[in-house]
Design a protein around this motif. Structure first.
Motif, PDB file in Angstrom:
ATOM      1  N   VAL A   6      47.639  36.754  31.731  1.00 11.85           N
ATOM      2  CA  VAL A   6      47.907  35.656  32.659  1.00 11.85           C
ATOM      3  C   VAL A   6      47.117  35.902  33.941  1.00 11.85           C
ATOM      4  O   VAL A   6      47.282  36.939  34.588  1.00 11.85           O
ATOM      5  N   THR A   7      46.262  34.971  34.316  1.00  6.82           N
ATOM      6  CA  THR A   7      45.549  35.092  35.594  1.00  6.82           C
ATOM      7  C   THR A   7      46.289  34.313  36.677  1.00  6.82           C
ATOM      8  O   THR A   7      47.088  33.426  36.387  1.00  6.82           O
ATOM      9  N   GLY A   8      46.010  34.675  37.923  1.00  5.91           N
ATOM     10  CA  GLY A   8      46.681  34.010  39.040  1.00  5.91           C
ATOM     11  C   GLY A   8      48.166  34.279  39.049  1.00  5.91           C
ATOM     12  O   GLY A   8      48.977  33.376  39.289  1.00  5.91           O
ATOM     13  N   ALA A   9      48.548  35.533  38.817  1.00  4.24           N
ATOM     14  CA  ALA A   9      49.961  35.870  38.580  1.00  4.24           C
ATOM     15  C   ALA A   9      50.733  36.284  39.824  1.00  4.24           C
ATOM     16  O   ALA A   9      51.935  36.545  39.733  1.00  4.24           O
ATOM     17  N   THR A  10      50.083  36.333  40.973  1.00  2.00           N
ATOM     18  CA  THR A  10      50.776  36.865  42.143  1.00  2.00           C
ATOM     19  C   THR A  10      51.607  35.834  42.895  1.00  2.00           C
ATOM     20  O   THR A  10      52.336  36.180  43.822  1.00  2.00           O
ATOM     21  N   SER A  11      51.510  34.558  42.506  1.00  2.00           N
ATOM     22  CA  SER A  11      52.301  33.533  43.192  1.00  2.00           C
ATOM     23  C   SER A  11      52.420  32.299  42.309  1.00  2.00           C
ATOM     24  O   SER A  11      51.732  32.184  41.282  1.00  2.00           O
ATOM     25  N   GLY A  32      45.644  39.410  39.398  1.00  2.00           N
ATOM     26  CA  GLY A  32      45.559  38.727  40.681  1.00  2.00           C
ATOM     27  C   GLY A  32      44.794  39.593  41.658  1.00  2.00           C
ATOM     28  O   GLY A  32      44.392  40.714  41.328  1.00  2.00           O
ATOM     29  N   ARG A  33      44.604  39.088  42.858  1.00  2.00           N
ATOM     30  CA  ARG A  33      43.858  39.849  43.869  1.00  2.00           C
ATOM     31  C   ARG A  33      44.750  40.776  44.672  1.00  2.00           C
ATOM     32  O   ARG A  33      44.310  41.828  45.133  1.00  2.00           O
ATOM     33  N   ASN A  34      46.012  40.399  44.866  1.00  2.00           N
ATOM     34  CA  ASN A  34      46.907  41.115  45.764  1.00  2.00           C
ATOM     35  C   ASN A  34      47.635  42.224  45.012  1.00  2.00           C
ATOM     36  O   ASN A  34      48.563  41.974  44.247  1.00  2.00           O
ATOM     37  N   GLN A  51      44.243  44.379  38.895  1.00  2.00           N
ATOM     38  CA  GLN A  51      43.767  43.724  40.113  1.00  2.00           C
ATOM     39  C   GLN A  51      42.321  43.295  39.911  1.00  2.00           C
ATOM     40  O   GLN A  51      41.488  44.079  39.443  1.00  2.00           O
ATOM     41  N   ALA A  52      42.014  42.045  40.261  1.00  2.00           N
ATOM     42  CA  ALA A  52      40.644  41.551  40.122  1.00  2.00           C
ATOM     43  C   ALA A  52      40.441  40.326  40.987  1.00  2.00           C
ATOM     44  O   ALA A  52      41.366  39.534  41.206  1.00  2.00           O
ATOM     45  N   ASP A  53      39.218  40.179  41.474  1.00  2.05           N
ATOM     46  CA  ASP A  53      38.815  38.994  42.218  1.00  2.05           C
ATOM     47  C   ASP A  53      37.969  38.141  41.279  1.00  2.05           C
ATOM     48  O   ASP A  53      36.853  38.514  40.920  1.00  2.05           O
ATOM     49  N   LEU A  54      38.483  36.990  40.876  1.00  2.50           N
ATOM     50  CA  LEU A  54      37.798  36.160  39.896  1.00  2.50           C
ATOM     51  C   LEU A  54      36.528  35.528  40.439  1.00  2.50           C
ATOM     52  O   LEU A  54      35.746  34.960  39.676  1.00  2.50           O
ATOM     53  N   ALA A  55      36.312  35.625  41.742  1.00  2.18           N
ATOM     54  CA  ALA A  55      35.066  35.118  42.313  1.00  2.18           C
ATOM     55  C   ALA A  55      33.886  36.015  41.979  1.00  2.18           C
ATOM     56  O   ALA A  55      32.733  35.623  42.143  1.00  2.18           O
ATOM     57  N   ASP A  56      34.161  37.212  41.484  1.00  4.69           N
ATOM     58  CA  ASP A  56      33.147  38.186  41.110  1.00  4.69           C
ATOM     59  C   ASP A  56      33.059  38.232  39.587  1.00  4.69           C
ATOM     60  O   ASP A  56      34.004  38.669  38.919  1.00  4.69           O
ATOM     61  N   ASP A  62      35.400  42.924  33.567  1.00  2.83           N
ATOM     62  CA  ASP A  62      36.158  44.183  33.608  1.00  2.83           C
ATOM     63  C   ASP A  62      37.654  43.924  33.432  1.00  2.83           C
ATOM     64  O   ASP A  62      38.342  44.690  32.737  1.00  2.83           O
ATOM     65  N   LEU A  63      38.146  42.865  34.082  1.00  4.90           N
ATOM     66  CA  LEU A  63      39.552  42.498  33.945  1.00  4.90           C
ATOM     67  C   LEU A  63      39.912  42.308  32.485  1.00  4.90           C
ATOM     68  O   LEU A  63      40.926  42.840  32.001  1.00  4.90           O
ATOM     69  N   PHE A  64      39.095  41.560  31.777  1.00  2.00           N
ATOM     70  CA  PHE A  64      39.393  41.293  30.368  1.00  2.00           C
ATOM     71  C   PHE A  64      39.411  42.584  29.559  1.00  2.00           C
ATOM     72  O   PHE A  64      40.328  42.823  28.766  1.00  2.00           O
ATOM     73  N   GLN A  65      38.410  43.412  29.751  1.00  2.46           N
ATOM     74  CA  GLN A  65      38.311  44.635  28.963  1.00  2.46           C
ATOM     75  C   GLN A  65      39.489  45.576  29.217  1.00  2.46           C
ATOM     76  O   GLN A  65      40.066  46.131  28.277  1.00  2.46           O
ATOM     77  N   VAL A  66      39.858  45.734  30.488  1.00  2.00           N
ATOM     78  CA  VAL A  66      40.990  46.602  30.822  1.00  2.00           C
ATOM     79  C   VAL A  66      42.289  46.019  30.282  1.00  2.00           C
ATOM     80  O   VAL A  66      43.146  46.747  29.757  1.00  2.00           O
TER      81      VAL A  66
END
Length: 225
Positions: A6-11, A32-34, A51-56, A62-66
């Motif tokens: 799930v992305t965008g999970a911090t809020s 999420g970023r936070n 933790q990941a910044d989807l703008a990068d 890396d997010l997907f692989q981890v």
């Protein structure tokens, strides 16, 4: 039990969705970023976090692989993260905010979907849920870039469905209407509660095997279109 990213999970919707899925017994990696909010969510639900910044773009890969390493496999990808820098007229746009919205709202879910196909095709199963917005069905002034990116995601998701379904992979484009989240500048109690939206999304994981929900539009009662 399914393994879910799930992305965008911090809020907002992503936060409530992570809670709902964990309560149902699914294994969830929340992104999420936070980091502080992610850690709190992990303590509350028992989910895994990345933790990941989807703008990068590199961080997206890396997010997907981890996440897949933590899950051991992948059954469901939920591209929920989205952002709108601000409401403004077209002649007030900056290149920076255009690029940022493109990266988060369109490029990131496209990259994650690409990576998910690499895992799901060999196993001939999986589910990708793209949270678009009813903004993609409208033309609201001061929302040009956000609307363009969400319409782009809707178009991408429609083609993803056609390419994925022959391989046993279900793809759903979701178009939720007004939701009372911190995404908005002011409270909107007449709109859907994020938990209501999250519970609706979670139901997609429980559909019969012989049913594919290609698109779903849902709104609060106050909205008629």
């Amino acid at each position: 039990m399914k393994s879910v990213i799930v992305t965008g999970a911090t809020s907002g919707i992503g936060y409530e969705l992570t809670k709902s899925l964990c309560e149902k017994g699914h294994k969830v990696v929340a992104s999420g970023r936070n980091l502080e909010r992610l850690t709190a969510l992990q303590s509350q639900t028992g989910c895994e976090i990345v933790q990941a910044d989807l703008a990068d773009a590199e961080q997206v890969v890396d997010l997907f692989q981890v996440a897949v390493e933590k899950l051991g496999t992948l059954d469901v990808l939920i591209n929920n993260a989205g952002m709108n820098t601000r409401k403004c007229h077209i002649d007030e746009l900056t290149i920076e905010e255009f690029d940022q919205q493109y990266a988060v709202n369109l490029r990131a879910p496209a990259i994650l979907s690409r990576e998910a196909l690499k895992v799901m095709k060999p196993q001939q199963s999986g589910q990708i849920i793209n949270v678009v917005s009813t903004v993609a069905k409208r033309a609201n002034e001061t929302m040009s870039v956000y609307t363009a990116m969400k319409q782009g995601l809707a178009g991408f998701s429609a083609i993803l469905m056609k390419e994925a379904q022959p391989h046993g992979i279900k793809v759903t484009s979701l178009f939720p209407g007004g939701t009372d989240t911190n995404f908005r500048e002011a409270d909107r109690p007449q709109y859907m509660h994020p938990k209501s939206v999250a519970d609706t999304i979670a139901l997609l994981l429980e559909l019969p095997d012989d049913v594919v929900m290609h698109e779903m539009t849902f709104r609060p009662p106050v909205e008629l279109e």
